[in-house]
Design an enzyme around this catalytic site. Structure first.
Site, PDB file in Angstrom:
ATOM      1  N   LYS A 192      -2.084   9.348   5.390  1.00 30.86           N
ATOM      2  CA  LYS A 192      -2.153   8.360   6.468  1.00 30.86           C
ATOM      3  C   LYS A 192      -0.944   7.426   6.405  1.00 30.86           C
ATOM      4  CE  LYS A 192      -5.128   5.005   4.050  1.00 30.86           C
ATOM      5  NZ  LYS A 192      -6.464   4.396   4.009  1.00 30.86           N
ATOM      6  N   HIS A 193      -0.575   6.804   7.530  1.00 30.81           N
ATOM      7  CA  HIS A 193      -1.197   6.783   8.851  1.00 30.81           C
ATOM      8  C   HIS A 193      -0.216   7.446   9.821  1.00 30.81           C
ATOM      9  CE1 HIS A 193      -2.638   3.259   6.562  1.00 30.81           C
ATOM     10  NE2 HIS A 193      -3.789   3.404   7.199  1.00 30.81           N
TER      11      HIS A 193
ATOM     12  N   HIS B 129      -4.927  -3.988  12.986  1.00 29.50           N
ATOM     13  CA  HIS B 129      -6.306  -4.469  13.025  1.00 29.50           C
ATOM     14  C   HIS B 129      -6.478  -5.511  14.145  1.00 29.50           C
ATOM     15  CE1 HIS B 129      -6.256  -2.830   8.907  1.00 29.50           C
ATOM     16  NE2 HIS B 129      -7.557  -2.682   9.073  1.00 29.50           N
TER      17      HIS B 129
ATOM     18  N   ARG C  16       0.829  -1.206   0.000  1.00 29.70           N
ATOM     19  CA  ARG C  16       0.000   0.000   0.000  1.00 29.70           C
ATOM     20  C   ARG C  16       0.867   1.261   0.000  1.00 29.70           C
ATOM     21  NH1 ARG C  16      -3.425  -0.783   5.245  1.00 29.70           N
ATOM     22  NH2 ARG C  16      -4.583   1.036   4.494  1.00 29.70           N
TER      23      ARG C  16
ATOM     24  N   ASP D 108      -7.872   6.382  12.820  1.00 31.96           N
ATOM     25  CA  ASP D 108      -8.037   5.114  12.120  1.00 31.96           C
ATOM     26  C   ASP D 108      -9.242   4.418  12.771  1.00 31.96           C
ATOM     27  OD1 ASP D 108      -7.594   3.054  10.352  1.00 31.96           O
ATOM     28  OD2 ASP D 108      -5.484   2.805  10.869  1.00 31.96           O
TER      29      ASP D 108
END
Length: 460
Positions: free
Chosen positions: A78-79, A91, A48, A165
């Site tokens: 981000k981030h 996550h 990413r 987030d």
């Protein structure tokens, strides 16, 4: 996109994304990612990111953001303060980054500073534990006053919108459940809460924080006015229902063109020996007796994809498949057949995973087969996916990074093979000692007498 060498193309891509968002009625896009991926085992950022070079990440992030904002869509860097050097997915848990402030200032924070100077409209705050910023036990950067107010607002002078987030992520919810993270996010200085999950619980915790004077109604009003100002700026003071007539057609009107442009500019030749490229299609070889016998070995597939189809059409190639579920029993027979019956063996690595766990899902048997095949006289390997997987094939005589595995990228790779286009990309990350970041060589074009014909066919 990190392999592309033309920043203007990244700007145009940002405009294209922005126009798609506007057509679909979207005012904010949580992009671009400006994390520097300096950990190949990063399980959540990885591909990413634009790469491991802070200057390229900053430049391309800026161009992408400008492209979107120039057509009226709010960009989001981000981030913050930088999620690239982690080995844990936020996550599922809270990643820890044990770096000094000096290290953070010189690397992770650099792209954010550049995007802030360029006027990016918003920033997303990561769930990270960075003791150099805030050593309070289990306090993620997303809910840290030291990070959001002291570092971002006061020290770096950023006054745009901040989004947390997702507050449903275990990086913060694990330690601050049931709405606690929502209240802590506002106390830290954030403007908007992303996916707080428990809405009634969040409201109750925020009210509780106000009663305890950890948060004031004035602060709430300031955040609300800031959000309303952004809504007015992006046209939300007037109801404008999305016109769904020809919506899908409009959204996809330029998709193939820009994806093709990115693919042609990104594909990267890492090593080219044996004069395999250009491999001219059979119809262009004048002396039929000199037509090479070509095989295509598709790793990770069990039926023809676009690249295999083009190999059949361009070279009358025999096509072989080897899936990641197969064991090593076929390797000796298949490698021997390819060696004895064919003049050129083209290999494609397909359908492997984006992230590094389990060697991207590439089986040991597949790696063994490829390493044997790559010892043959004339072989070339196209890797259709995350370039970090090339660590398995750093000894290959001819290897090309393609980055994606869709039909458009496969068509562009086939054009590289026949010399209709020249490789222009540079590797955005270090794969192994042989292929550091920045590696990339120009392939050899087809003879002019053929190249013109090839381009005409491509246009048709």
């Amino acid at each position: 996109m990190g392999a592309v060498q033309d920043p203007q193309l990244i700007y145009e891509y940002g405009r294209w994304v922005g126009n798609q968002c506007r057509r679909a009625g979207i005012q904010v896009n949580y992009a671009p990612v400006v994390d520097i991926n300096n950990n190949p085992d990063n399980p959540v950022i990885n591909d990413r990111s634009f790469g491991e070079n802070k200057y390229k990440v900053a430049e391309y992030g800026t161009m992408y953001a400008k492209g979107m904002q120039d057509v009226g869509v709010l960009a989001c860097a981000k981030h913050f303060p930088g999620h690239g050097d982690v080995a844990v997915d936020s996550h599922y848990d809270l990643p820890v980054i044990n770096k000094s402030r000096g290290q953070l200032d010189s690397l992770e924070l650099y792209p954010f500073r550049e995007l802030f100077k360029a006027g990016v409209g918003s920033v997303m705050i990561a769930h990270l534990f960075i003791p150099a910023i805030d050593n309070t036990a289990n306090r993620a950067t997303s809910i840290s006053y030291n990070n959001v107010t002291r570092l971002l607002r006061e020290e770096m002078g950023y006054n745009g919108l901040t989004f947390t987030d997702a507050l449903e992520m275990q990086g913060v919810k694990k330690f601050f459940p049931d709405g606690e993270a929502s209240a802590e996010s506002l106390i830290a200085g954030n403007d908007m809460l992303c996916l707080p999950g428990d809405i009634p619980g969040s409201i109750e915790e925020i009210k509780k924080a106000i009663r305890k004077k950890k948060l004031s109604w004035q602060q709430i009003d300031e955040r609300v006015k800031k959000v309303l100002h952004a809504k007015y700026r992006y046209g939300l003071s007037r109801l404008q229902p999305v016109n769904t007539h020809h919506l899908v057609r409009d959204l996809n009107a330029k998709s193939d063109d820009i994806k093709r442009s990115i693919a042609e500019n990104a594909i990267t030749a890492l090593r080219l020996d044996d004069n395999v490229i250009p491999l001219l299609p059979l119809q262009s070889v004048k002396n039929k007796e000199k037509e090479p016998k070509v095989a295509y070995l598709g790793i990770g597939i069990s039926s023809d994809n676009k690249f295999a189809h083009l190999m059949r059409g361009n070279y009358n190639a025999d096509v072989f498949y080897f899936s990641y579920r197969e064991d090593a029993s076929r390797i000796a027979t298949l490698a021997s057949m390819l060696q004895t019956r064919y003049d050129v063996v083209v290999t494609g690595i397909h359908h492997y995973n984006r992230f590094p766990a389990g060697n991207f899902g590439i089986s040991p048997a597949a790696v063994q087969l490829l390493q044997e095949v790559q010892q043959l006289k004339k072989t070339i390997t196209f890797v259709f996916g995350n370039p970090y997987a090339i660590k398995n094939f750093c000894e290959a005589k001819n290897v090309i990074a393609c980055y994606e595995d869709d039909a458009i990228t496969q068509e562009a790779a086939a054009d590289v093979l026949k010399g209709a286009i020249i490789t222009k990309g540079k590797l955005p990350v270090t794969v192994c000692d042989a292929f550091p970041s920045g590696t990339g060589i120009n392939s050899i074009p087809a003879p002019l007498s053929y190249a013109g014909v090839a381009d005409v066919h491509a246009e048709k």
